[in-house]
Design an enzyme around this catalytic site. Sequence first.
Site, PDB file in Angstrom:
ATOM      1  N   LYS A  52       0.914  -1.100   0.032  1.00 29.07           N
ATOM      2  CA  LYS A  52      -0.300  -0.372   0.088  1.00 29.07           C
ATOM      3  C   LYS A  52       0.960   1.241  -0.251  1.00 29.07           C
ATOM      4  O   LYS A  52       0.420   2.587  -0.695  1.00 29.07           O
ATOM      5  CB  LYS A  52      -0.925   0.220   0.796  1.00 29.07           C
ATOM      6  CG  LYS A  52      -2.420  -0.699   1.396  1.00 29.07           C
ATOM      7  CD  LYS A  52      -2.578  -1.778   2.382  1.00 29.07           C
ATOM      8  CE  LYS A  52      -3.551  -2.388   2.347  1.00 29.07           C
ATOM      9  NZ  LYS A  52      -4.060  -3.134   3.234  1.00 29.07           N
ATOM     10  N   GLN A  96      -4.613  -2.153   9.875  1.00 30.69           N
ATOM     11  CA  GLN A  96      -4.144  -2.956   9.263  1.00 30.69           C
ATOM     12  C   GLN A  96      -5.024  -4.289  10.088  1.00 30.69           C
ATOM     13  O   GLN A  96      -4.082  -4.202  11.223  1.00 30.69           O
ATOM     14  CB  GLN A  96      -2.689  -3.142   8.767  1.00 30.69           C
ATOM     15  CG  GLN A  96      -2.636  -4.860   8.491  1.00 30.69           C
ATOM     16  CD  GLN A  96      -3.240  -5.104   6.825  1.00 30.69           C
ATOM     17  OE1 GLN A  96      -3.481  -3.256   5.909  1.00 30.69           O
ATOM     18  NE2 GLN A  96      -3.651  -6.015   6.435  1.00 30.69           N
ATOM     19  N   ASP A 119     -10.603   2.873   4.346  1.00 35.78           N
ATOM     20  CA  ASP A 119     -11.366   1.214   4.879  1.00 35.78           C
ATOM     21  C   ASP A 119     -12.303   1.072   4.070  1.00 35.78           C
ATOM     22  O   ASP A 119     -12.619  -0.407   3.838  1.00 35.78           O
ATOM     23  CB  ASP A 119     -10.845   0.154   5.492  1.00 35.78           C
ATOM     24  CG  ASP A 119      -9.562  -0.680   4.853  1.00 35.78           C
ATOM     25  OD1 ASP A 119      -9.136  -0.531   3.922  1.00 35.78           O
ATOM     26  OD2 ASP A 119      -8.515  -0.842   5.388  1.00 35.78           O
TER      27      ASP A 119
END
Length: 292
Positions: A52, A96, A119
């Site tokens: 990412k 994450q 997200d």
Amino acid sequence: MQLLDGKATAEKIREELKLAVETRKSRGQKIPHLAAVIVGSDGASRTYVNSKVKTCEKVGFKSTLIELATDISEEELLAKVNDLNLDDEIDGFIVQLPLPKHIDEHKITLAIRPSKDVDGFHPENIGRMMLNLPCFLPATPAGIVELLDRYAIETSGKHCVVIGRSNIVGSPMSILMWRNAKIGNCTVTITHSRTKHLDEISKSADILIVALGKPEFVTKDMVKDGAVVVDVGIHRVEDASRRSGFKLLGDVKFDEVAPKCSFISPVPGGVGPMTIASLMINTLRAMDLKGN
Ligand code: NAP
């Protein structure tokens, strides 16, 4: 059979994003800034976060990687999330997953400000998605929708079967496929580990989206001739014949299923790159919505 080439499509999206950054820079605007928080040293999580961050560099975004020790307390992590919520320089951020067991993932997700939740996991964004209102879509399902759209896959009136009902893939994916939207308007069946006669159900799918996390689970007998198959699964499997010592497999037995399909996404090079592309699209949008 045609491949749903996520690698090439994500590359195209990166070019579009690069251009969008240049345009904003030329107008004297800031450049998008994504922060990624990683707790602990799990190898797979680290690989995902690193790619990412690398993609941010490729498209000209700023990125900040925040690495925290496995034994960080829930309170300390919540404080970090709050700092990122309040930091005007950061347009969007991700924490994450998975997190160590002593930290409640729901509490952390809830603490992320919805306007920075790139997200798309916050209940406010999930609720807005249900209502077809502007929101940040969860990155993996959004990437799949983008891929279907760019390959002009007809979804209206089709029967879509989703295998898996996780909060990050299967459940939001099913919603996106039944929504009244350009990619949507399917009749959707969502299946899970308690589903009976899965093979009969999957065989009735015009569009089959597979996200159950079991290598090569879907075989040719489970797929209708001419179906569109999207393989979300990704597994590192030992393979002594390769220099790396492993190969990547999806949830679909690609070699035997592919010849039956009209379109199929490969692993690697299918859904994975599209997930990261969606995260970048969400980050640019987060900045634009802030009005920077
Ligand atoms: P997950 O949280 O483990 O959920 C798996 C789902 O599959 C559950 O709903 C489970 O049912 C269902 N399931 C398990 N065994 C089944 C069976 N035999 N028949 C039917 N359904 C079954 O997994 P996830 O996070 O959604 O991830 C799925 C896969 O996608 C994994 O391989 C993951 O690595 C991959 N993934 C890839 C990306 C990407 O960007 N490429 C992103 C996210 C995930 P129950 O609810 O009944 O337990």
